[in-house]
Design an enzyme around this catalytic site. Structure first.
Site, PDB file in Angstrom:
ATOM      1  N   GLU A   1       0.673  -1.599  -0.253  1.00  0.00           N
ATOM      2  CA  GLU A   1       0.167   0.301   0.415  1.00  0.00           C
ATOM      3  C   GLU A   1       0.969   1.491   0.315  1.00  0.00           C
ATOM      4  O   GLU A   1       1.516   1.699   1.010  1.00  0.00           O
ATOM      5  CB  GLU A   1      -1.055   0.033   1.121  1.00  0.00           C
ATOM      6  CG  GLU A   1      -1.774  -0.330   1.295  1.00  0.00           C
ATOM      7  CD  GLU A   1      -2.820  -0.609   2.948  1.00  0.00           C
ATOM      8  OE1 GLU A   1      -2.405   0.031   3.280  1.00  0.00           O
ATOM      9  OE2 GLU A   1      -4.319  -1.781   2.299  1.00  0.00           O
ATOM     10  N   CYS A   2       0.695   2.325  -1.094  1.00  0.00           N
ATOM     11  CA  CYS A   2       1.068   3.466  -1.031  1.00  0.00           C
ATOM     12  C   CYS A   2       2.729   3.774  -1.239  1.00  0.00           C
ATOM     13  O   CYS A   2       3.883   3.501  -1.823  1.00  0.00           O
ATOM     14  CB  CYS A   2       0.720   3.699   0.007  1.00  0.00           C
ATOM     15  SG  CYS A   2       1.152   5.888  -0.334  1.00  0.00           S
ATOM     16  N   ALA A   3       3.548   3.549   0.546  1.00  0.00           N
ATOM     17  CA  ALA A   3       5.201   3.577   0.359  1.00  0.00           C
ATOM     18  C   ALA A   3       5.471   2.057  -0.121  1.00  0.00           C
ATOM     19  O   ALA A   3       6.272   1.772  -0.638  1.00  0.00           O
ATOM     20  CB  ALA A   3       5.224   3.345   1.826  1.00  0.00           C
TER      21      ALA A   3
ATOM     22  N   SER B   1      -1.537  -0.817  -5.111  1.00  0.00           N
ATOM     23  CA  SER B   1      -2.028   0.583  -5.461  1.00  0.00           C
ATOM     24  C   SER B   1      -1.132   1.851  -4.479  1.00  0.00           C
ATOM     25  O   SER B   1      -0.913   1.398  -3.115  1.00  0.00           O
ATOM     26  CB  SER B   1      -2.903   0.375  -5.336  1.00  0.00           C
ATOM     27  OG  SER B   1      -3.855   0.268  -4.472  1.00  0.00           O
TER      28      SER B   1
END
Length: 805
Positions: free
Chosen positions: A334-336, A423
């Protein structure tokens, strides 16, 4: 269930919710209460401070990410065993999802959980008007009870009294008043506050904050408010009620942690554990391989772009993780986590499991989302709906792979497959336990990862540093060369301000006549509250040291080292034998006045000292002064210290001289501009030695401008910026295991190891060798503080090219 509780809110962001809420948690915990900390909204950073204050996991309450019906169960789950709960709000009290009529706002959560509100109001720019603000907030929406007010940033006791009277007219009691104090605020990062895990001084800051809250807020009154909260009839949320156990052999899920990966909801790992998994944290910046027996990987959020150097330097872990992802170990990113799996982040090599690259952008993406799974993948079947949050300042190219992870507003995003979901979307699995169920099932079915072959940097022959015939005459500009990144010269790279450019241009235009230093002397005298006779303008600090060396027949001149070598050179050139007093690294380069020989009639010391960055206390330097001795304090870098604390320029002490330079902070090394200020009798001796017109007209105009009122505010701002940028450098070196000396200057002295200077030069980076400074050897280098992008390039290069030192 009876749970005393309060929700700390504010009229808008910036009023001090985090400061007051965290301070209340810390203060109440210090009193012996078991406090549960919660945060309205999707924030990860504030719960980190809450956890530090309470000793319990920080929890989030977000009606969008989970469901309104889960607010009370999640609150009760997080508060199991606690005496009371303190909930920190988000934005302004009534501000929620745009277009949602206050949905997911602090007021919404307060109403759902029947929690009384303590309103924090910044009163720094108003007095009686605060009463109107509180009245409006208290009456705006039925079902929300503002039970007390805390006044923040009061300017004085008179100011506070005026505000208290106005607020009490509304019938809402004032629970406390806090004055202005920036010493307890958390530093900002491009996404918000700096995570508590990244602040080594966070615990000490919390202690100070707890003391202030205890002194300024009536804690008993806050507890009374908390006890007015009605009983809650719902059952606490339990992860075991929302997920089926899929394994009895405890398959290992490796969860990214450490300073780079601090963002994940506590319920995420609780759900995995309820499914039978064993959650094992690992630090991608330092651990050399994934945990033994890894069968699943969870890479949450954080700041990989900030810690890119340490992540990139850990080639062994990057290779192990890439092999695991490509071999089909179930992985959620997720993200990072998404950024970390890319080939690169801002040019820094990352894992490379995704054919994509990430870069920083000036634009912040911040929004709630309602995505659906684009196709069948690790987290579920195509069309599965969820709620999510997006929060980043990077972009990934391409935005999705051949198999996108999600559809968001009709657009495909992310990367997915049977064993992958990556994502930008943050999801709270307590609101979507089916996602956790799907991931846990894949983990249970997977075999253990066997690990990649370690690819540590192989040891190499130490690079050799060129010997110098005269080390004391070596300066940072000698390190430069074509194509080298300059971290050797301690000159600010900020553009010169317009007022300084105009002054220099006027100085050039006025150069048709001989220089007249009258105005410059007057400007310096005003700047430090001194008389004209106390001041001598010089062609930079270098001329000041030459004049000092020739001013008298010094019997025993002493130079405190490690120190700028120009005083040594000047004294030796004038025929003096110089005694060195060496400050030791094991003492943090502190000066012990008793180490200076009693018969020394001249003592030269830097403050802050080049190259160590040591800022000596003014009292220690004043202790060097005595009858018959001249003490010269080189403050060439004092203007890089916010507020110029410990400066002696305004101190009237017999025999004391202060040397200042204006060339470093104001980006004009080619304009030799500086001055001496101090004992008029000693200044007179220097003046006799100065050649006529030694300071050029442009330099004199620069002195007038840089010591004038326009310069004062900008000096502080530039110094604060250097302070922030220095922290990026020091933190990055610490992650690479490189010790540094505590610095208050625009440079950092690093214990790099033998050969690091030459090895970095071979890699295209110029740093200042430190073995030319008495008291230091070639294991040290001095690094100029630069903007974060340059610093991260240095750190990444360092991690790759100096790993064997």
């Amino acid at each position: 269930m009876t749970l005393p509780r309060v929700l700390v809110a504010a009229p808008a962001s910036g009023h001090g919710k985090t400061t007051i809420a965290t301070g209340l948690m810390a203060a109440l915990a210090a009193r012996g209460h078991v406090v549960s900390g919660h945060k309205v909204g999707p924030d990860y950073i504030d719960p980190g401070y809450h956890a530090l204050a309470t000793g319990r996991p920080g929890r989030n309450l977000d009606p969008h990410l989970t469901d309104p019906s889960l607010m009370v169960p999640l609150l009760l789950h997080g508060a199991r065993g606690a005496d009371l709960a303190v909930v920190e709000g988000v934005m302004g009290l009534f501000d929620g999802q745009i277009g949602g009529d206050g949905f997911a706002s602090s007021a919404h959560v307060a109403a759902l959980t029947r929690t009384p509100v303590v309103l924090v109001v910044d009163v720094s720019h108003a007095s009686r008007s605060i009463g109107a603000v509180v009245h409006g907030m208290a009456t705006f929406e039925p079902g929300v009870t503002i039970a007390g007010v805390v006044l923040n940033k009061a300017g004085s006791s008179r100011h506070a009294t005026e505000v208290v009277r106005a607020v009490e007219r509304t019938g809402v009691p004032v629970l406390g008043v806090l004055g202005r104090d920036q010493g307890v605020s958390a530093p900002s990062r491009h996404l918000g506050l700096v995570p508590a895990a990244e602040r080594d001084e966070a615990a000490a800051a919390l202690d100070r904050l707890a003391e202030q809250v205890t002194a300024g807020i009536d804690l008993d009154a806050v507890l009374d408010v908390a006890r007015t909260a009605p009983a809650l009839t719902e059952d606490p949320w339990s992860p075991a009620d929302h997920i089926m156990r899929v394994a009895d052999n405890s398959p290992v899920v490796a969860v990214a942690a450490g300073r780079a990966f601090t963002f994940r909801y506590a319920e995420t790992t609780e759900l995995l554990e309820a499914a039978g998994c064993t959650v094992v944290p690992f630090d991608p910046a330092h651990d050399r391989r994934l945990p033994d027996g890894t069968r699943g990987i969870y890479l949450g959020g954080g700041f990989p772009e900030v810690h890119a150097a340490a992540l990139s330097a850990n080639t062994s872990l990057r290779a192990d993780l890439r092999e695991a992802v490509l071999d089909g170990v179930p992985t959620v990113a997720e993200c990072a986590g998404l950024l970390y799996l890319c080939r690169s982040v801002d040019g820094h090599p990352m894992v490379g499991a995704l054919d994509a690259d990430a870069v920083m952008t000036p634009r912040l993406t911040l929004s709630y989302r309602r995505p659906t799974l684009h196709g069948d993948q690790l987290l579920g079947a195509a069309g599965t709906e969820a709620t999510a949050h997006e929060f980043h300042r990077t972009t990934v190219t391409p935005v999705h792979g051949d198999r996108p992870a999600w559809s968001v507003d009709g657009s495909a995003v992310g990367f997915a497959g049977p064993t992958l979901s990556a994502s930008y979307l943050h999801l709270h699995w307590a609101g979507h336990p089916q996602l956790a169920q799907s991931f846990a099932g894949a983990v249970a079915a997977a075999g253990p990862h066997t690990g990649a072959v370690a690819v540590d940097v192989l040891p190499q022959e130490p690079a050799t540093t060129e010997r110098l015939d005269d080390p004391l005459r070596h300066h940072g500009d000698a390190e430069l060369g074509d194509g080298l990144v300059d971290l050797a010269v301690n000159v600010s790279r900020l553009p010169r301000p317009d007022w300084l450019e105009r002054a220099l241009a006027e100085g050039v235009a006025a150069s048709t006549s001989y220089p007249d230093a009258t105005a410059a002397h007057a400007a310096v005298a005003r700047r430090h509250g001194r008389g004209i006779d106390d001041v001598l303008v010089t062609a930079g600090a270098a001329e000041a040291f030459l004049l000092m060396a020739r001013a008298r027949r010094w019997r025993r001149p002493v130079v405190v080292h490690p120190q700028f070598t120009e005083p040594d050179v000047a004294l030796r050139s004038a025929g003096h034998d110089v005694t060195h007093v060496v400050c030791r690294a094991e003492d943090d380069f502190a000066l012990v006045p008793e180490d200076v020989p009693e018969d020394a009639d001249l003592v030269v010391v830097g403050n802050p000292t080049n190259p160590t960055g040591r800022l000596h206390p003014a009292a220690v330097l004043r202790a060097l002064c005595r009858p018959g001795r001249v003490v010269v304090v080189d403050e060439a870098f004092m203007d890089f210290v916010p507020g110029e604390t410990q400066s002696l320029a305004a101190h009237r002490v017999p025999g004391l001289l202060v040397v200042r330079s204006l060339t470093k902070l104001w980006s004009m090394p080619g304009i030799r501009a500086g001055y001496v200020v101090g004992d008029a009798a000693v200044v007179a001796d220097l003046r006799v030695q100065q050649a006529p017109w030694s300071v050029s007209t442009p330099a004199l105009h620069a002195v007038v401008a840089a010591t004038g009122p326009q310069a004062a505010a900008e000096t502080y701002g530039r110094a604060r910026q250097v302070e922030v940028h220095r922290r990026v450098l020091v933190d990055g070196l610490a992650e690479l295991g490189v010790p540094t000396a505590a610095s208050s200057g625009p440079f950092v002295l690093a214990r790099a190891g033998t050969g690091a200077h030459a090895r970095l030069r071979e890699a295209g980076i110029a740093v200042r060798r430190a073995d030319t400074f008495p008291g230091l050897d070639d294991g040290w280098v001095r690094l100029a503080v630069r903007e974060p992008s340059v610093t991260r390039h240095l750190l990444t290069t360092w991690g790759v090219h100096t790993a064997c030192t």
